[in-house]
Design a protein around this motif. Structure first.
Motif, PDB file in Angstrom:
ATOM      1  N   ASP A  84       4.732   3.564  -8.779  1.00  0.00           N
ATOM      2  CA  ASP A  84       3.545   2.744  -8.561  1.00  0.00           C
ATOM      3  C   ASP A  84       3.670   1.556  -9.503  1.00  0.00           C
ATOM      4  O   ASP A  84       3.905   1.732 -10.705  1.00  0.00           O
TER       5      ASP A  84
ATOM      6  N   LEU B  81       0.801  -1.774 -13.580  1.00  0.00           N
ATOM      7  CA  LEU B  81       0.385  -0.407 -13.908  1.00  0.00           C
ATOM      8  C   LEU B  81       1.243   0.155 -15.035  1.00  0.00           C
ATOM      9  O   LEU B  81       2.365  -0.282 -15.254  1.00  0.00           O
TER      10      LEU B  81
ATOM     11  N   ARG C 219      -2.974  -0.705  -4.296  1.00  0.00           N
ATOM     12  CA  ARG C 219      -1.878  -0.308  -5.175  1.00  0.00           C
ATOM     13  C   ARG C 219      -0.538  -0.613  -4.508  1.00  0.00           C
ATOM     14  O   ARG C 219      -0.298  -0.232  -3.365  1.00  0.00           O
TER      15      ARG C 219
ATOM     16  N   TYR D 171      -5.931 -11.258  -0.781  1.00  0.00           N
ATOM     17  CA  TYR D 171      -5.644 -10.800  -2.134  1.00  0.00           C
ATOM     18  C   TYR D 171      -5.947 -11.905  -3.142  1.00  0.00           C
ATOM     19  O   TYR D 171      -5.732 -13.088  -2.872  1.00  0.00           O
TER      20      TYR D 171
ATOM     21  N   GLU E 217      -2.149  -6.899 -11.437  1.00  0.00           N
ATOM     22  CA  GLU E 217      -2.387  -6.058 -12.610  1.00  0.00           C
ATOM     23  C   GLU E 217      -1.286  -5.002 -12.684  1.00  0.00           C
ATOM     24  O   GLU E 217      -1.292  -4.037 -11.917  1.00  0.00           O
TER      25      GLU E 217
ATOM     26  N   ARG F 123      -1.593  -3.356  -9.209  1.00  0.00           N
ATOM     27  CA  ARG F 123      -2.876  -3.354  -8.518  1.00  0.00           C
ATOM     28  C   ARG F 123      -3.237  -4.795  -8.171  1.00  0.00           C
ATOM     29  O   ARG F 123      -2.732  -5.735  -8.760  1.00  0.00           O
ATOM     30  N   ASN F 124      -4.151  -4.935  -7.204  1.00  0.00           N
ATOM     31  CA  ASN F 124      -4.622  -6.246  -6.792  1.00  0.00           C
ATOM     32  C   ASN F 124      -6.099  -6.139  -6.443  1.00  0.00           C
ATOM     33  O   ASN F 124      -6.650  -5.031  -6.399  1.00  0.00           O
ATOM     34  N   LYS F 125      -6.746  -7.254  -6.205  1.00  0.00           N
ATOM     35  CA  LYS F 125      -8.155  -7.295  -5.825  1.00  0.00           C
ATOM     36  C   LYS F 125      -8.321  -8.157  -4.579  1.00  0.00           C
ATOM     37  O   LYS F 125      -7.473  -8.991  -4.258  1.00  0.00           O
TER      38      LYS F 125
ATOM     39  N   ASP G 200      -8.849   0.673  -3.398  1.00  0.00           N
ATOM     40  CA  ASP G 200      -7.811   0.880  -4.409  1.00  0.00           C
ATOM     41  C   ASP G 200      -6.511   0.271  -3.890  1.00  0.00           C
ATOM     42  O   ASP G 200      -5.757   0.913  -3.163  1.00  0.00           O
TER      43      ASP G 200
ATOM     44  N   TYR H 291      -7.190  -3.161   3.969  1.00  0.00           N
ATOM     45  CA  TYR H 291      -8.051  -3.197   2.785  1.00  0.00           C
ATOM     46  C   TYR H 291      -9.329  -3.993   3.055  1.00  0.00           C
ATOM     47  O   TYR H 291     -10.420  -3.606   2.635  1.00  0.00           O
TER      48      TYR H 291
ATOM     49  N   ASN I 107       0.847  -1.195   0.000  1.00  0.00           N
ATOM     50  CA  ASN I 107       0.000   0.000   0.000  1.00  0.00           C
ATOM     51  C   ASN I 107       0.881   1.243   0.000  1.00  0.00           C
ATOM     52  O   ASN I 107       2.090   1.176   0.248  1.00  0.00           O
TER      53      ASN I 107
END
Length: 253
Positions: free
Chosen positions: A104, A253, A215, A190, A251, A107-109, A213, A148, A84
């Motif tokens: 940066d 960037l 990141r 994650y 993902e 990204r992750n979910k 978000d 998160y 983060n």
């Protein structure tokens, strides 16, 4: 919380000792990275080592918060990869990052996971039901994965109801392990962590409106004197590295 505090103190003290006792080795590139990167980064580092014979990359994987504190206490690190932005900001505010060498990166979910064979938990609304007794997430007081997860549950209007059920883990991989062992009915982790396990299944990806978000950032430390530190930072953005990151659910960037 006492267990985590003692662990934190032990780790930071160990880092301070190793920093003062070790000597700089030009060919050794020291990398501190979030635990969720522990599968992808070694593969990327191996490719970098092949392009730079004689260079060895050493890893230290843990929660971004613990690693940031270790660096602040003087641990030897050439690069820091955080899950983060806040912990990266923490180091930058203390002038512990090299100027203009921060990026940066990914990204992750977040996903909801359950042990293999569990079929009665299919979405986040099930978390407030009696079916769910224990929910594994990272420690939301300092671990990015937990911060998160808490934010997502707050957006879903579930946090106050499910907080008593939450089992705080030292990092995201530890939360995954709780679910793998059956110590928790489910977990919020994650997507990249869920992807590496054969003992859990993804019950659901959290709805987009609840996703924070997430990141990841990377930086060279101000203490680094390694001539290839900046080169490795750039390599993390290469097509070769991006292919590996995507393979494990990140993902670029």
């Amino acid at each position: 919380m006492k267990f985590y505090l003692h662990t934190f103190v032990a780790l930071t003290c160990f880092a301070c000792g190793s920093a003062s006792d070790s000597q700089d080795t030009p060919d050794r590139l020291r990398l501190f990275a979030a635990s969720s990167l522990a599968t992808a980064v070694p593969q990327i580092a191996e490719a970098f080592e092949k392009e730079h014979p004689g260079t060895t990359i050493e890893y230290s994987f843990s929660s971004s918060s613990i690693l940031a504190k270790q660096i602040a206490y003087g641990a030897d690190a050439d690069l820091y990869l955080a899950a983060n932005l806040e912990w990266m900001d923490y180091l930058e505010s203390r002038s512990l990052l090299a100027t203009n060498l921060r990026i940066d990166l990914l990204r992750n979910k977040l996903v909801l996971i359950v042990p293999q064979g569990r079929e009665d938990i299919t979405n986040v609304t099930a978390l407030r039901t009696e079916v769910v007794k224990r929910i594994a997430i990272g420690d939301w007081t300092h671990v990015p994965a937990g911060i998160y997860a808490k934010a997502a549950l707050e957006k879903a209007g579930l946090w106050q109801d499910v907080k008593p059920k939450c089992l705080p883990a030292l990092d995201g991989r530890a939360a995954l392990a709780y679910v793998e062992r059956g110590d928790a009915d489910c977990g919020i982790v994650y997507r990249s962590d869920a992807k590496i396990s054969k003992r859990v299944v993804v019950a659901a990806e959290l709805p987009e409106q609840f996703q924070p978000d997430i990141r990841y950032s990377a930086a060279v430390t101000s203490a680094s004197r390694h001539p290839l530190a900046q080169a490795f930072l750039l390599f993390l953005q290469s097509d070769q590295a991006s292919t590996v990151f995507r393979k494990y659910g990140f993902e670029p960037l």
